[in-house]
Design a protein around this motif. Sequence first.
Motif, PDB file in Angstrom:
ATOM      1  N   HIS A 197      75.009  37.657  44.937  1.00  0.00           N
ATOM      2  CA  HIS A 197      74.824  36.680  46.011  1.00  0.00           C
ATOM      3  C   HIS A 197      76.109  35.895  46.186  1.00  0.00           C
ATOM      4  CE1 HIS A 197      70.555  37.495  45.772  1.00  0.00           C
ATOM      5  NE2 HIS A 197      70.659  37.353  44.461  1.00  0.00           N
ATOM      6  N   VAL A 198      76.234  35.290  47.336  1.00  0.00           N
ATOM      7  CA  VAL A 198      77.375  34.412  47.560  1.00  0.00           C
ATOM      8  C   VAL A 198      77.266  33.237  46.594  1.00  0.00           C
ATOM      9  CG1 VAL A 198      78.331  32.749  49.170  1.00  0.00           C
ATOM     10  CG2 VAL A 198      77.681  35.009  49.976  1.00  0.00           C
ATOM     11  N   ASN A 199      78.323  32.956  45.863  1.00  0.00           N
ATOM     12  CA  ASN A 199      78.323  31.738  45.038  1.00  0.00           C
ATOM     13  C   ASN A 199      79.730  31.160  44.956  1.00  0.00           C
ATOM     14  OD1 ASN A 199      79.752  33.171  43.102  1.00  0.00           O
ATOM     15  ND2 ASN A 199      77.924  33.684  41.926  1.00  0.00           N
ATOM     16  N   ASP A 200      79.833  29.978  44.370  1.00  0.00           N
ATOM     17  CA  ASP A 200      81.108  29.267  44.338  1.00  0.00           C
ATOM     18  C   ASP A 200      82.180  30.037  43.590  1.00  0.00           C
ATOM     19  OD1 ASP A 200      80.433  27.165  45.854  1.00  0.00           O
ATOM     20  OD2 ASP A 200      79.872  25.838  44.194  1.00  0.00           O
ATOM     21  N   GLU A 201      81.765  30.623  42.473  1.00  0.00           N
ATOM     22  CA  GLU A 201      82.723  31.340  41.643  1.00  0.00           C
ATOM     23  C   GLU A 201      83.395  32.458  42.458  1.00  0.00           C
ATOM     24  OE1 GLU A 201      82.464  33.329  37.212  1.00  0.00           O
ATOM     25  OE2 GLU A 201      81.095  33.964  38.777  1.00  0.00           O
ATOM     26  N   LEU A 202      82.548  33.207  43.172  1.00  0.00           N
ATOM     27  CA  LEU A 202      83.065  34.306  43.989  1.00  0.00           C
ATOM     28  C   LEU A 202      84.019  33.786  45.067  1.00  0.00           C
ATOM     29  CD1 LEU A 202      83.074  37.250  45.001  1.00  0.00           C
ATOM     30  CD2 LEU A 202      80.972  36.759  46.240  1.00  0.00           C
ATOM     31  N   MET A 203      83.587  32.741  45.737  1.00  0.00           N
ATOM     32  CA  MET A 203      84.410  32.179  46.807  1.00  0.00           C
ATOM     33  C   MET A 203      85.768  31.718  46.286  1.00  0.00           C
ATOM     34  SD  MET A 203      82.752  32.194  49.614  1.00  0.00           S
ATOM     35  CE  MET A 203      81.097  32.359  50.192  1.00  0.00           C
ATOM     36  N   GLN A 204      85.731  31.047  45.143  1.00  0.00           N
ATOM     37  CA  GLN A 204      86.980  30.532  44.583  1.00  0.00           C
ATOM     38  C   GLN A 204      87.908  31.672  44.194  1.00  0.00           C
ATOM     39  OE1 GLN A 204      85.721  27.863  41.489  1.00  0.00           O
ATOM     40  NE2 GLN A 204      85.009  26.375  43.010  1.00  0.00           N
ATOM     41  N   GLU A 205      87.316  32.688  43.584  1.00  0.00           N
ATOM     42  CA  GLU A 205      88.111  33.833  43.146  1.00  0.00           C
ATOM     43  C   GLU A 205      88.793  34.504  44.345  1.00  0.00           C
ATOM     44  OE1 GLU A 205      86.149  36.213  40.048  1.00  0.00           O
ATOM     45  OE2 GLU A 205      86.525  37.935  41.355  1.00  0.00           O
ATOM     46  N   VAL A 206      87.996  34.734  45.382  1.00  0.00           N
ATOM     47  CA  VAL A 206      88.531  35.425  46.553  1.00  0.00           C
ATOM     48  C   VAL A 206      89.545  34.544  47.291  1.00  0.00           C
ATOM     49  CG1 VAL A 206      87.928  36.445  48.777  1.00  0.00           C
ATOM     50  CG2 VAL A 206      86.481  36.869  46.806  1.00  0.00           C
ATOM     51  N   ALA A 207      89.238  33.260  47.379  1.00  0.00           N
ATOM     52  CA  ALA A 207      90.160  32.353  48.070  1.00  0.00           C
ATOM     53  C   ALA A 207      91.503  32.289  47.335  1.00  0.00           C
ATOM     54  CB  ALA A 207      89.542  30.962  48.188  1.00  0.00           C
ATOM     55  N   ALA A 208      91.459  32.275  46.002  1.00  0.00           N
ATOM     56  CA  ALA A 208      92.697  32.230  45.222  1.00  0.00           C
ATOM     57  C   ALA A 208      93.500  33.518  45.412  1.00  0.00           C
ATOM     58  CB  ALA A 208      92.372  32.026  43.736  1.00  0.00           C
ATOM     59  N   LEU A 209      92.796  34.636  45.392  1.00  0.00           N
ATOM     60  CA  LEU A 209      93.463  35.919  45.633  1.00  0.00           C
ATOM     61  C   LEU A 209      94.147  35.907  46.993  1.00  0.00           C
ATOM     62  CD1 LEU A 209      91.088  38.862  44.568  1.00  0.00           C
ATOM     63  CD2 LEU A 209      93.509  38.607  43.996  1.00  0.00           C
ATOM     64  N   LYS A 210      93.398  35.454  47.975  1.00  0.00           N
ATOM     65  CA  LYS A 210      93.922  35.465  49.341  1.00  0.00           C
ATOM     66  C   LYS A 210      95.172  34.585  49.451  1.00  0.00           C
ATOM     67  CE  LYS A 210      92.877  34.625  54.116  1.00  0.00           C
ATOM     68  NZ  LYS A 210      92.115  33.847  55.071  1.00  0.00           N
TER      69      LYS A 210
END
Length: 446
Positions: A197-210
């Motif tokens: 599911h969408v969660n903060d951890e995923l968002m942060q990880e992807v945002a940092a990668l980006k």
Amino acid sequence: MGIMFGELTDRFESILKTLRGHGKVTEKNVEEALKLVRRALLEADVNYKVVKEFLEEVQAESLGSKVLQSVTPGQQIIKIIHHGLVNILGGQHRPVRFARSPGPTIWMLTGLQGSGKTTTCAKLAARFAKSGRTPFLVACDLARPAAIQQLQRLGHDIKVPVHTGSGRPLDVAMAGLVAARAADRDLVIIDTAGRLHVNDELMQEVAALKASVQPTETFFVADAMTGQDAVSSASAFAGRVGIDGVIFTKIDGDARGGAALSVVKVTGAPILFTGTGEKVDDLEPFHPDRMADRILGMGDVVSLVEKAQAAVEAKDAGRWEEKLREGRFDFEDFLEQLEQLKKMGSLESLLGMIPGVGRQFKGLSLDPRAQKRMEAMILSMTPSERRHPEILNGPRRLRIARGSGNSIQDVNRLIKQFGMMQKMVRSVSRSGRRGMPRLPIGMPQM
Ligand SMILES: Nc1nc2c(ncn2[C@@H]2O[C@H](COP(=O)(O)OP(=O)(O)O)[C@@H](O)[C@H]2O)c(=O)[nH]1
Ligand SMILES: [Mg+2]
């Protein structure tokens, strides 16, 4: 695609038929038709806000006196509906972007677990390797060891190098970029980890990668089968990470299609590609107008021919296109089609692209064994039987059944399916004679 919009296409076909039936269209007719359109869209799981906006637009345009007093009001309204659909699907086709030289171009694929990211990375690499790019895959899904192996296996199959590493996804990505530059590759495709599911951890990880990788394109890979969930996840990613486009996978499945019809309006991001199967070739660029054609049951001759062209040599595809146009079709063609189908994907998805065929062929998809059996039966026919199937009487059918090791029922079924295909080919060619413009087709002639 044959199936995905099946229900919706059926509905639209009957609504449009009613509209066409009227020489004169009244305001009341329009309102009734639009009520049906509304219900059809909602039942296809299209986001209600998108439906509302769509209908307001269509209604405003349809009720104008220019339309109702025109010679062909029904056709005009269908055109308006078509236009509305193209619009909610994003309007123009948006081609994928490449970095300016010296590059390399970097595409990063994000999304939930199981949405098809890894598969799509390989599909993109294979597709653009064919058009002369030098792709390079980077395995940044480090959550599961199997994910790295999966990408390695795919890369091996399509002969594209895969960079792997351990540690943080960010470090692997950066090392991957260095390796790609060193190897002089011009297209880096980064696979990332998803979550259930969408969660903060995923968002942060992807945002940092980006932020570090600075991709040329950040894609959200959405599983069409998950319907509105895909739309809300895409919307979350669009808000938190920022996405440049959506890739819709599994549109070969029997989702109701509402997700694809909602996501552009909800996220503001265009759909760039669709995944039409599990194989590495099952990826198509997305064209809003062609999709609208298909949804309205107008088929998609352009994609069909393009698909055929990709699988067959150009001259063969031209010949096939001509056959479709002239309505010629015998068992020789059928046999040839069976062979080509192996390269093109399922019969069902192919047939769904032909105008007016829609869902009649649901269930006709072939497993490879059935395909072999069909081939055996056709090969047991004499050349004149193949070219003149109407001579296939009882004794001939029995001989073919015995010769190919099948039952007479199998032979009958084959001939019936052949008959359907022949009918479909003829109907395509008939609509051609009614004056359908040469490719690309736009609106059907009524
Ligand atoms: N039918 C179909 N299956 C797909 C498509 N794209 C991916 N898959 C399948 O979906 C499953 C998950 O894909 P995967 O690439 O591993 O997803 P990821 O977890 O996002 O990397 C696999 O079994 C794929 O074969 C598609 O367009 N159509
Ligand atoms: Mg994966």
